[in-house]
Design a protein around this motif. Structure first.
Motif, PDB file in Angstrom:
ATOM      1  N   VAL A 407      33.172  49.885  57.159  1.00  0.00           N
ATOM      2  CA  VAL A 407      32.653  48.531  57.367  1.00  0.00           C
ATOM      3  C   VAL A 407      33.819  47.554  57.412  1.00  0.00           C
ATOM      4  O   VAL A 407      34.640  47.488  56.499  1.00  0.00           O
ATOM      5  CB  VAL A 407      31.669  48.151  56.245  1.00  0.00           C
ATOM      6  N   ARG A 408      33.882  46.778  58.486  1.00  0.00           N
ATOM      7  CA  ARG A 408      34.992  45.847  58.678  1.00  0.00           C
ATOM      8  C   ARG A 408      35.030  44.780  57.579  1.00  0.00           C
ATOM      9  O   ARG A 408      36.099  44.454  57.046  1.00  0.00           O
ATOM     10  CB  ARG A 408      34.864  45.179  60.045  1.00  0.00           C
ATOM     11  N   LEU A 409      33.879  44.226  57.225  1.00  0.00           N
ATOM     12  CA  LEU A 409      33.837  43.182  56.207  1.00  0.00           C
ATOM     13  C   LEU A 409      34.363  43.706  54.875  1.00  0.00           C
ATOM     14  O   LEU A 409      35.042  42.988  54.138  1.00  0.00           O
ATOM     15  CB  LEU A 409      32.412  42.662  56.052  1.00  0.00           C
ATOM     16  N   ALA A 410      34.038  44.967  54.544  1.00  0.00           N
ATOM     17  CA  ALA A 410      34.512  45.547  53.286  1.00  0.00           C
ATOM     18  C   ALA A 410      36.036  45.584  53.257  1.00  0.00           C
ATOM     19  O   ALA A 410      36.650  45.329  52.210  1.00  0.00           O
ATOM     20  CB  ALA A 410      33.939  46.954  53.104  1.00  0.00           C
ATOM     21  N   TYR A 411      36.656  45.904  54.392  1.00  0.00           N
ATOM     22  CA  TYR A 411      38.118  45.987  54.445  1.00  0.00           C
ATOM     23  C   TYR A 411      38.751  44.633  54.118  1.00  0.00           C
ATOM     24  O   TYR A 411      39.661  44.542  53.275  1.00  0.00           O
ATOM     25  CB  TYR A 411      38.547  46.461  55.833  1.00  0.00           C
ATOM     26  N   TRP A 412      38.256  43.579  54.740  1.00  0.00           N
ATOM     27  CA  TRP A 412      38.854  42.255  54.502  1.00  0.00           C
ATOM     28  C   TRP A 412      38.556  41.761  53.090  1.00  0.00           C
ATOM     29  O   TRP A 412      39.403  41.117  52.449  1.00  0.00           O
ATOM     30  CB  TRP A 412      38.339  41.262  55.537  1.00  0.00           C
ATOM     31  N   LEU A 413      37.383  42.078  52.570  1.00  0.00           N
ATOM     32  CA  LEU A 413      37.065  41.683  51.197  1.00  0.00           C
ATOM     33  C   LEU A 413      37.910  42.455  50.184  1.00  0.00           C
ATOM     34  O   LEU A 413      38.261  41.925  49.124  1.00  0.00           O
ATOM     35  CB  LEU A 413      35.578  41.893  50.915  1.00  0.00           C
ATOM     36  N   VAL A 414      38.240  43.702  50.503  1.00  0.00           N
ATOM     37  CA  VAL A 414      39.113  44.474  49.615  1.00  0.00           C
ATOM     38  C   VAL A 414      40.492  43.834  49.548  1.00  0.00           C
ATOM     39  O   VAL A 414      41.080  43.707  48.461  1.00  0.00           O
ATOM     40  CB  VAL A 414      39.210  45.940  50.088  1.00  0.00           C
ATOM     41  N   LEU A 415      41.027  43.443  50.696  1.00  0.00           N
ATOM     42  CA  LEU A 415      42.323  42.756  50.682  1.00  0.00           C
ATOM     43  C   LEU A 415      42.247  41.469  49.855  1.00  0.00           C
ATOM     44  O   LEU A 415      43.166  41.165  49.076  1.00  0.00           O
ATOM     45  CB  LEU A 415      42.762  42.444  52.115  1.00  0.00           C
ATOM     46  N   ALA A 416      41.138  40.744  50.003  1.00  0.00           N
ATOM     47  CA  ALA A 416      40.968  39.534  49.190  1.00  0.00           C
ATOM     48  C   ALA A 416      40.859  39.895  47.709  1.00  0.00           C
ATOM     49  O   ALA A 416      41.396  39.190  46.838  1.00  0.00           O
ATOM     50  CB  ALA A 416      39.722  38.777  49.641  1.00  0.00           C
ATOM     51  N   GLY A 417      40.171  41.000  47.409  1.00  0.00           N
ATOM     52  CA  GLY A 417      40.044  41.436  46.024  1.00  0.00           C
ATOM     53  C   GLY A 417      41.376  41.827  45.421  1.00  0.00           C
ATOM     54  O   GLY A 417      41.638  41.571  44.234  1.00  0.00           O
ATOM     55  N   LEU A 418      42.246  42.461  46.221  1.00  0.00           N
ATOM     56  CA  LEU A 418      43.575  42.824  45.727  1.00  0.00           C
ATOM     57  C   LEU A 418      44.409  41.569  45.451  1.00  0.00           C
ATOM     58  O   LEU A 418      45.150  41.510  44.459  1.00  0.00           O
ATOM     59  CB  LEU A 418      44.275  43.735  46.730  1.00  0.00           C
ATOM     60  N   VAL A 419      44.309  40.575  46.339  1.00  0.00           N
ATOM     61  CA  VAL A 419      45.009  39.306  46.094  1.00  0.00           C
ATOM     62  C   VAL A 419      44.485  38.654  44.823  1.00  0.00           C
ATOM     63  O   VAL A 419      45.256  38.154  43.990  1.00  0.00           O
ATOM     64  CB  VAL A 419      44.841  38.364  47.301  1.00  0.00           C
ATOM     65  N   LEU A 420      43.158  38.665  44.644  1.00  0.00           N
ATOM     66  CA  LEU A 420      42.562  38.121  43.417  1.00  0.00           C
ATOM     67  C   LEU A 420      43.064  38.884  42.195  1.00  0.00           C
ATOM     68  O   LEU A 420      43.330  38.288  41.142  1.00  0.00           O
ATOM     69  CB  LEU A 420      41.043  38.204  43.508  1.00  0.00           C
ATOM     70  N   GLY A 421      43.212  40.205  42.342  1.00  0.00           N
ATOM     71  CA  GLY A 421      43.730  40.997  41.238  1.00  0.00           C
ATOM     72  C   GLY A 421      45.149  40.624  40.878  1.00  0.00           C
ATOM     73  O   GLY A 421      45.506  40.558  39.687  1.00  0.00           O
ATOM     74  N   VAL A 422      45.996  40.400  41.888  1.00  0.00           N
ATOM     75  CA  VAL A 422      47.383  39.981  41.626  1.00  0.00           C
ATOM     76  C   VAL A 422      47.399  38.666  40.853  1.00  0.00           C
ATOM     77  O   VAL A 422      48.124  38.513  39.861  1.00  0.00           O
ATOM     78  CB  VAL A 422      48.159  39.850  42.954  1.00  0.00           C
ATOM     79  N   ILE A 423      46.589  37.720  41.303  1.00  0.00           N
ATOM     80  CA  ILE A 423      46.537  36.419  40.618  1.00  0.00           C
ATOM     81  C   ILE A 423      46.061  36.591  39.185  1.00  0.00           C
ATOM     82  O   ILE A 423      46.598  35.973  38.243  1.00  0.00           O
ATOM     83  CB  ILE A 423      45.616  35.456  41.387  1.00  0.00           C
ATOM     84  N   SER A 424      45.043  37.442  38.981  1.00  0.00           N
ATOM     85  CA  SER A 424      44.458  37.580  37.643  1.00  0.00           C
ATOM     86  C   SER A 424      45.426  38.204  36.653  1.00  0.00           C
ATOM     87  O   SER A 424      45.539  37.735  35.519  1.00  0.00           O
ATOM     88  CB  SER A 424      43.170  38.413  37.729  1.00  0.00           C
ATOM     89  N   VAL A 425      46.157  39.270  37.055  1.00  0.00           N
ATOM     90  CA  VAL A 425      47.061  39.909  36.086  1.00  0.00           C
ATOM     91  C   VAL A 425      48.267  39.025  35.798  1.00  0.00           C
ATOM     92  O   VAL A 425      48.811  39.062  34.689  1.00  0.00           O
ATOM     93  CB  VAL A 425      47.508  41.302  36.594  1.00  0.00           C
ATOM     94  N   LEU A 426      48.686  38.240  36.775  1.00  0.00           N
ATOM     95  CA  LEU A 426      49.786  37.308  36.513  1.00  0.00           C
ATOM     96  C   LEU A 426      49.339  36.175  35.588  1.00  0.00           C
ATOM     97  O   LEU A 426      50.077  35.759  34.697  1.00  0.00           O
ATOM     98  CB  LEU A 426      50.319  36.745  37.830  1.00  0.00           C
TER      99      LEU A 426
END
Length: 868
Positions: A407-426
């Protein structure tokens, strides 16, 4: 996580067979977690993590070296398996297929990625067919099981005290039993190898390879097990039994982990190892060694394999990767291209793991680095970052399923989720290490962008019992981890209101509540949401749309969509279609989807998910070899049902000694006044009426009525779409056949073939030869003479029971249908025989499916006994 809902796709009587292994695996996993919690209740998780971080680099290097040698040995299984099959592939291909197969298969176990699926992608691109890859995978599984068992009992015979804590028996008894088992295994294997006999276990037969291959395989098994056990032994603390004894412990734990059906043996393997260790071994240090082993032997190869696939995806696309790493060589290009279809599954598993890791980080902030001085801003950042980390973890876990479904939408949301993860752990702990890991994961995912092309809803279809079991297992693991980490902190209601930056326990409690609420809410929503019903109405303009697609695609089988006895499902842009009918709980597609390749593949996925959403079993009948990667990707099993006879029109000629008899018969028919005429549609009512008389006379000599689905029936509406070949003698029509294919097509097939009983002698042969010559003169390239059912099925002892049963019917089923005679008649025209299959979703009984399809074609049980 699963590709499909196997319990829904299977018929009711098969659902228990699908659900019980999943349920048993989950139960054993939970039991293993409980046992680990009981064994490790006295340890301090913080000290375990500190112990891992304090492991000397030389020790880690030695474990990594043993792991590298172990994986090199694992590739040896593929090498000897190919020798067993009599196949030779370039060493680079074998190394790539073996490494990726084990890297993904060892880590994921029985989940959506398996070593067999990876090997199929690579080895099929190198020239092996699906059955050869299946045989290779089966051989490897048996060889590994035999080798691991042999190594374990051999080590136990040398050091019977190794499992004293597990087996309550005197050491002499253990030694004698292990020696007897070793002798039985080796003696039996070499006896079967030298004599060429097969071991029969119920309805299965196991044949040993030649002695040379068997010796090589046993050497690989010995080296593989020794290196894997060595990698763990190096990481274990002082007091661990000597290496020779530890090999027995490792082998026993591995076998129990494999038999448990738990992915990777997680929890089960560790429980057996810890239970077998002497009482003086520090449990905390043993747990640290086992965790480090998981990371080195399982996680590290998976990460390397993931990066290898990503880099090759980038190299195939050109650009910077090609400039840095160079072009892929021509011999390896098909092999590397074959891996491309694995990208969604690999990405899905990787994202699932990252999501789980972020959940653990949220539950245990000590995994990060405490940053900043205590204060209001630090407390706000820590609290917000922890909750964001929990949210991002759950988001990645849920979205990983969408990645598997492309699913294309899942791919872009995963990238957004990884960015959110970077922000959260920092924000939470200035955790640079985890921020780098998440950033690198996003970078590695970028080359896979083209693999995610489906524009469908994120939550449609595919959430089956296996996916629910994985989620429940993750929740249970996180809970055990949480209780172990905070066992020393007594619970108090006041903890929920403590928001200071120096208090990680309250943050973890609130993160755990958020994680539980999100996952529970999502699972409840999936369970309680109303089922979406998909209806397939008949479009008045359906025939016109089908004909337009067929004009551009030139697929003769697609013309069966015009028979009027099947529904048609179109792609959203109406450039592709598939045809299907429904019987009982099965929705059966005839042939491959017709249309542009990528659109056709998406349509197959859409059909699958729509059928599953209604609790029906999707089946694809009479599919060719062109979409084999798609069926493997969807998790379908392929069963050969026969071979199609296709004549190369440009090469066919009646000259030569092989066609002497046929040439004489054709000349005699011409002298007797036989002629061939091809009539174009639409056809006059008088002609249709005459053809109906011929058809009725032909049917009167048959048992049963008109058939359908995969065979056309006499219907004026259908025939008026087709050209019709007429056999005349003196103006009288003796027989006819309708052609599948447009006037300007280059590929044709024959459907209905009917004739008057008095003209039976030689009329079909005259028809075939006349059509071959007429179509060749029009510039056509192929003429299909139709399917020879049950022809060409493998008849080896190791073949599937369905294949051997089909061979039996093929040879001795003349009372029902002249299978052998039909193939022999078509063979007279020297065709190319192309295999056809039925593709079935996981857990679907081939016997039940083929029975339903047979009844669908015949129109009922009373019409089965026919000789048409």
């Amino acid at each position: 996580m699963a590709l499909a809902d196997p319990a829904q796709t299977a018929p009711p009587q098969s659902r228990v067979k699908i659900l019980w292994p999943i349920g048993l695996g989950l139960l054993l996993f939970l039991m293993g977690l409980w046992a680990l919690h009981h064994l490790l209740a006295s340890i301090d998780v913080h000290q375990v993590i500190a112990q891992i971080k304090a492991t000397p680099w030389p020790t880690l290097g030695a474990a990594v070296g043993a792991t590298a040698l172990g994986y090199l040995a694992l590739v040896g299984y593929d090498f000897w398996a190919l020798h067993y099959l009599g196949k030779q592939l370039p060493l680079r291909t074998v190394a790539l297929g073996g490494f990726l197969g084990y890297a993904f298969g060892n880590t994921v176990g029985i989940s959506v990625i398996s070593g067999g699926a990876v090997r199929y992608r690579i080895y099929s691109a190198a020239g092996l067919n699906a059955f050869e890859v299946a045989a290779l995978s089966s051989y490897i599984a048996l060889a590994m099981g035999l080798g691991l068992t042999m190594v374990g009992v051999l080590a136990l015979s040398v050091h019977p005290a190794a499992l004293a804590g597990v087996i309550s028996a005197p050491e002499p008894v253990i030694r004698i039993g292990a020696l007897a088992a070793t002798a039985l295994i080796l003696g039996g294997a070499f006896y079967l190898s030298y004599t060429g006999r097969a071991l029969r276990i119920r309805n299965r037969e196991i044949a040993m390879p030649a002695p040379r291959i068997l010796v090589g395989q046993l050497a690989v098994a010995l080296f593989d097990s020794t290196m894997a056990a060595g990698a763990l032994w190096i990481l274990m603390p002082a007091g661990t039994p000597p290496f020779a004894s530890f090999v027995a412990i490792y082998a026993a734990a591995s076998m129990v982990g494999i038999l448990s059906h738990v992915p990777g043996g997680v929890g089960v393997f560790e429980t057996v190892v810890i239970a077998a260790l002497p009482a003086g071994v520090p449990l905390g240090e043993a747990a640290a060694g086992l965790l480090a082993f998981r990371m080195i032997y399982f996680l590290l190869p998976f990460v390397i394999a993931f990066v290898v696939v990503s880099l090759n995806e980038a190299r195939l696309a050109g650009g910077w990767a090609t400039r840095v790493f160079g072009e892929i060589s021509e011999p390896m290009r098909p092999v590397i291209s074959g891996i491309e279809g694995l990208a969604p599954r690999i990405a899905g598993v990787a994202v699932l793991g990252l999501g789980f890791w972020m959940v653990i980080v949220a539950l245990m902030p000590v995994l990060g680095r405490q940053g900043g001085e205590p204060g209001l801003i630090t407390a706000v950042l820590a609290e917000g970052g922890t909750q964001l980390c929990a949210l991002a973890g759950v988001l990645l876990i849920v979205l990983s399923h969408g990645l598997v479904r492309r699913v294309r939408l899942a791919y872009w949301l995963v990238l957004a989720g990884l960015v959110l993860g970077v922000i959260s752990v920092l924000a939470a702990d200035l955790d640079i290490d985890n921020a780098v890991v998440l950033s690198l994961a996003a970078v590695v995912l970028l080359p896979f962008r083209g693999a995610f092309h489906r524009r469908v809803a994120l939550t449609e279809g595919g959430y089956g019992p296996l996916w629910f079991a994985v989620i429940l297992g993750m929740v249970a693991s996180a809970a055990v981890f949480f209780f172990l980490a905070y066992a020393a902190h007594p619970y108090s209601n006041a903890l929920w209101l403590d928001f200071t930056a120096s208090s990680p326990t309250p943050r973890a409690l609130r993160a755990g509540l958020l994680i539980s609420a999100l996952l529970l809410g999502f699972l409840l929503w999936l369970t309680l949401r109303p089922m979406r019903r998909f209806t397939f109405s008949v479009d008045p303009e359906q025939d016109v749309a089908v004909a337009e697609i067929l004009t551009s695609q030139d697929v003769p089988q697609g013309w069966f969509a015009l028979t009027g006895d099947k529904c048609v499902m179109f792609s959203p842009d109406r450039s592709a279609f598939l045809m299907y009918a429904q019987r009982g709980g099965m929705r059966v597609v005839l042939g491959d989807p017709v249309g542009p390749p990528e659109t056709a593949r998406q349509l197959a996925w859409e059909f699958h998910e729509r059928a599953v959403s209604e609790g029906l079993t999707p089946v694809f009948y009479e599919v060719s070899t062109k979409n084999l990667p798609l069926w493997i990707e969807m998790g379908y099993a392929l069963h050969k049902i026969g071979e199609e006879a296709v004549v190369d029109l440009q090469k066919f000629s009646l000259t030569g000694s092989k066609f002497k008899t046929m040439r004489a018969e054709q000349n005699r028919a011409l002298r007797e006044g036989f002629t061939l005429e091809i009539a174009s549609p639409p056809h006059a009512h008088e002609l249709i009426a005459t053809l109906r008389d011929v058809s009725d006379a032909w049917l009167a000599g048959q048992k049963g009525r008109e058939k359908g689905f995969s065979i056309g029936r006499f219907d004026p509406r259908y025939l008026n779409h087709c050209e019709i070949a007429l056999i005349r003698r003196g103006g009288e029509i003796l027989g006819f056949a309708n052609l599948l294919g447009g006037p300007n097509a280059r590929r044709f097939a024959i459907d209905l073939m009917r004739y008057r009983p008095e003209a039976a002698d030689g009329v079909m042969q005259f028809l075939f030869i006349g059509l071959i010559e007429a179509l060749r003169d029009r510039g056509a390239t192929e003429l299909s003479l139709g399917l020879a059912p049950l022809a060409g099925l493998p008849d080896r002892a190791s073949a599937r029971l369905t294949s051997r049963l089909g061979n039996l019917i093929y040879r001795h089923g003349g009372s029902f249908y002249n299978f052998e005679g039909l193939r022999r008649f078509k063979q007279k025209f020297r065709p190319e025989w192309r295999p056809h299959y039925v593709a079935l979703p996981p857990g679907t009984s081939p016997y039940l499916a083929l029975t339903e399809i047979t009844l669908l074609i015949s129109g009922g049980a009373r019409n089965l006994l026919t000789k048409d």
